[in-house]
Design an enzyme around this catalytic site. Sequence first.
Site, PDB file in Angstrom:
ATOM      1  CG  PHE A 176       5.185   1.592  15.153  1.00 42.36           C
ATOM      2  CD1 PHE A 176       5.046   2.819  15.012  1.00 42.36           C
ATOM      3  CD2 PHE A 176       4.585   0.665  14.952  1.00 42.36           C
ATOM      4  CE1 PHE A 176       3.842   3.577  14.828  1.00 42.36           C
ATOM      5  CE2 PHE A 176       3.017   1.236  14.157  1.00 42.36           C
ATOM      6  CZ  PHE A 176       2.878   2.610  14.285  1.00 42.36           C
TER       7      PHE A 176
ATOM      8  CG  HIS B 106     -10.499   0.566   7.451  1.00 47.27           C
ATOM      9  ND1 HIS B 106      -9.596   0.558   6.360  1.00 47.27           N
ATOM     10  CD2 HIS B 106     -10.677  -0.555   7.777  1.00 47.27           C
ATOM     11  CE1 HIS B 106      -9.317  -0.848   6.248  1.00 47.27           C
ATOM     12  NE2 HIS B 106      -9.993  -1.516   7.076  1.00 47.27           N
TER      13      HIS B 106
ATOM     14  CD1 TRP C 292      -2.733  -1.919   1.027  1.00 46.85           C
ATOM     15  CD2 TRP C 292      -3.367   0.237   1.065  1.00 46.85           C
ATOM     16  NE1 TRP C 292      -3.949  -1.947   0.973  1.00 46.85           N
ATOM     17  CE2 TRP C 292      -4.405  -0.654   1.073  1.00 46.85           C
ATOM     18  CE3 TRP C 292      -3.687   1.752   1.045  1.00 46.85           C
ATOM     19  CZ2 TRP C 292      -5.677  -0.267   0.871  1.00 46.85           C
ATOM     20  CZ3 TRP C 292      -5.126   2.206   1.050  1.00 46.85           C
ATOM     21  CH2 TRP C 292      -6.116   1.074   0.797  1.00 46.85           C
TER      22      TRP C 292
HETATM   23  N1  LIG Z   1      -5.766   2.010   3.954  1.00 50.07           N
HETATM   24  C1  LIG Z   1      -4.534   1.279   4.224  1.00 50.07           C
HETATM   25  C2  LIG Z   1      -4.528   0.049   4.286  1.00 50.07           C
HETATM   26  N2  LIG Z   1      -5.537  -0.567   4.068  1.00 50.07           N
HETATM   27  C3  LIG Z   1      -5.262  -2.351   4.096  1.00 50.07           C
HETATM   28  C4  LIG Z   1      -5.156  -2.886   5.534  1.00 50.07           C
HETATM   29  O1  LIG Z   1      -3.811  -2.585   5.825  1.00 50.07           O
HETATM   30  C5  LIG Z   1      -5.151  -4.480   5.220  1.00 50.07           C
HETATM   31  O2  LIG Z   1      -4.111  -4.856   4.279  1.00 50.07           O
HETATM   32  C6  LIG Z   1      -6.368  -4.731   4.699  1.00 50.07           C
HETATM   33  O3  LIG Z   1      -7.498  -4.311   5.626  1.00 50.07           O
HETATM   34  C7  LIG Z   1      -6.709  -6.292   4.623  1.00 50.07           C
HETATM   35  O4  LIG Z   1      -6.330  -6.985   5.861  1.00 50.07           O
HETATM   36  N3  LIG Z   1      -3.214  -0.342   4.526  1.00 50.07           N
HETATM   37  C8  LIG Z   1      -2.161   0.325   4.558  1.00 50.07           C
HETATM   38  O5  LIG Z   1      -0.947  -0.099   4.761  1.00 50.07           O
HETATM   39  N4  LIG Z   1      -2.218   1.651   4.300  1.00 50.07           N
HETATM   40  C9  LIG Z   1      -3.354   2.176   4.017  1.00 50.07           C
HETATM   41  O6  LIG Z   1      -3.460   3.523   3.941  1.00 50.07           O
HETATM   42  C1  LIG Z   2      -6.163   3.634   6.193  1.00 48.27           C
HETATM   43  C2  LIG Z   2      -7.579   3.200   5.478  1.00 48.27           C
HETATM   44  O1  LIG Z   2      -7.911   2.149   5.689  1.00 48.27           O
HETATM   45  C3  LIG Z   2      -8.070   4.227   4.693  1.00 48.27           C
HETATM   46  O2  LIG Z   2      -6.991   4.591   3.591  1.00 48.27           O
HETATM   47  C4  LIG Z   2      -9.363   3.593   4.051  1.00 48.27           C
HETATM   48  O3  LIG Z   2     -10.044   4.657   3.380  1.00 48.27           O
HETATM   49  P1  LIG Z   2     -11.404   4.739   3.808  1.00 48.27           P
HETATM   50  O4  LIG Z   2     -11.707   5.152   5.251  1.00 48.27           O
HETATM   51  O5  LIG Z   2     -12.195   6.119   2.959  1.00 48.27           O
HETATM   52  O6  LIG Z   2     -12.280   3.510   3.368  1.00 48.27           O
END
Ligand SMILES: Nc1c(NC[C@H](O)[C@H](O)[C@H](O)CO)[nH]c(=O)[nH]c1=O
Ligand SMILES: CC(=O)[C@@H](O)COP(=O)(O)O
Length: 210
Positions: free
Chosen positions: A165, A140, A30
């Site tokens: 981290f 989220h 991501w």
């Molecule tokens: N929105 C972001 C995500 N979302 C995906 C989650 O981390 C994960 O891969 C998914 O929910 C399946 O388990 N991940 C990031 O690294 N950065 C983001 O902004």
């Molecule tokens: C960090 C996330 O999961 C975020 O980018 C997801 O976007 P949204 O809150 O608009 O579904």
Amino acid sequence: MIDEFHKGLEPAAVPQDGSNLRILIVHTRWNSPIVQGLVEGAKKAMVEQHKVRPENIVIESVPGAYELPFAAKKLLEVSQIRAAEGANDLMGNVSLLDGLNLTGTSSPATSTPAATSTASKQAFDAVICIGVLIKGSTMHFEYICEAVSQGIMRVGLDSGVPVIFGVLTCLTEEQALNRAGMDKAGKGHNHGLDWGQGAVEMALLKNRTL
Ligand SMILES: Nc1c(NC[C@H](O)[C@H](O)[C@H](O)CO)[nH]c(=O)[nH]c1=O
Ligand SMILES: CC(=O)[C@@H](O)COP(=O)(O)O
């Protein structure tokens, strides 16, 4: 008001020699361009400032930040089993893990067969988890940030191996670019440099004999 573009942590008081360390970097796919900048910063600090051998930096990727704790835990466990098997090899036993590419995606920072095969018997001395979370329009973001920070902390405490981290939790892409040193103004600071330095320092602390 804290300076938006602070310049990272102070170096340790004494030189940190990482020439005998083996470090795992687990990064997300991501926000890949920013993540790659952070990974390069961590590698740069470890190799150029702390003498970590490139072949001793193993890089793995996962889909997103939520997968980082599991990957760190699993790959640490495999490296520790392999190290124990390697110790057995000294007595002529066949290693059960020899020749297995357990993740299918691992790649040393540079691949030199002799060094890679030697390094593969050494357990990781530290892990750097690198990802970039950017707030969207739902909650989220908040749930993932909390889960990932708690999960990464737990892997380190449970395994006894320091886990850095290296996850940016940003409200905007601009904030993330600044913290990867990739902002247009060039005023940012690549936090990957700090994470590489911290990995060496904490690995040496872990290995310190009192
Ligand atoms: N929105 C972001 C995500 N979302 C995906 C989650 O981390 C994960 O891969 C998914 O929910 C399946 O388990 N991940 C990031 O690294 N950065 C983001 O902004
Ligand atoms: C960090 C996330 O999961 C975020 O980018 C997801 O976007 P949204 O809150 O608009 O579904």
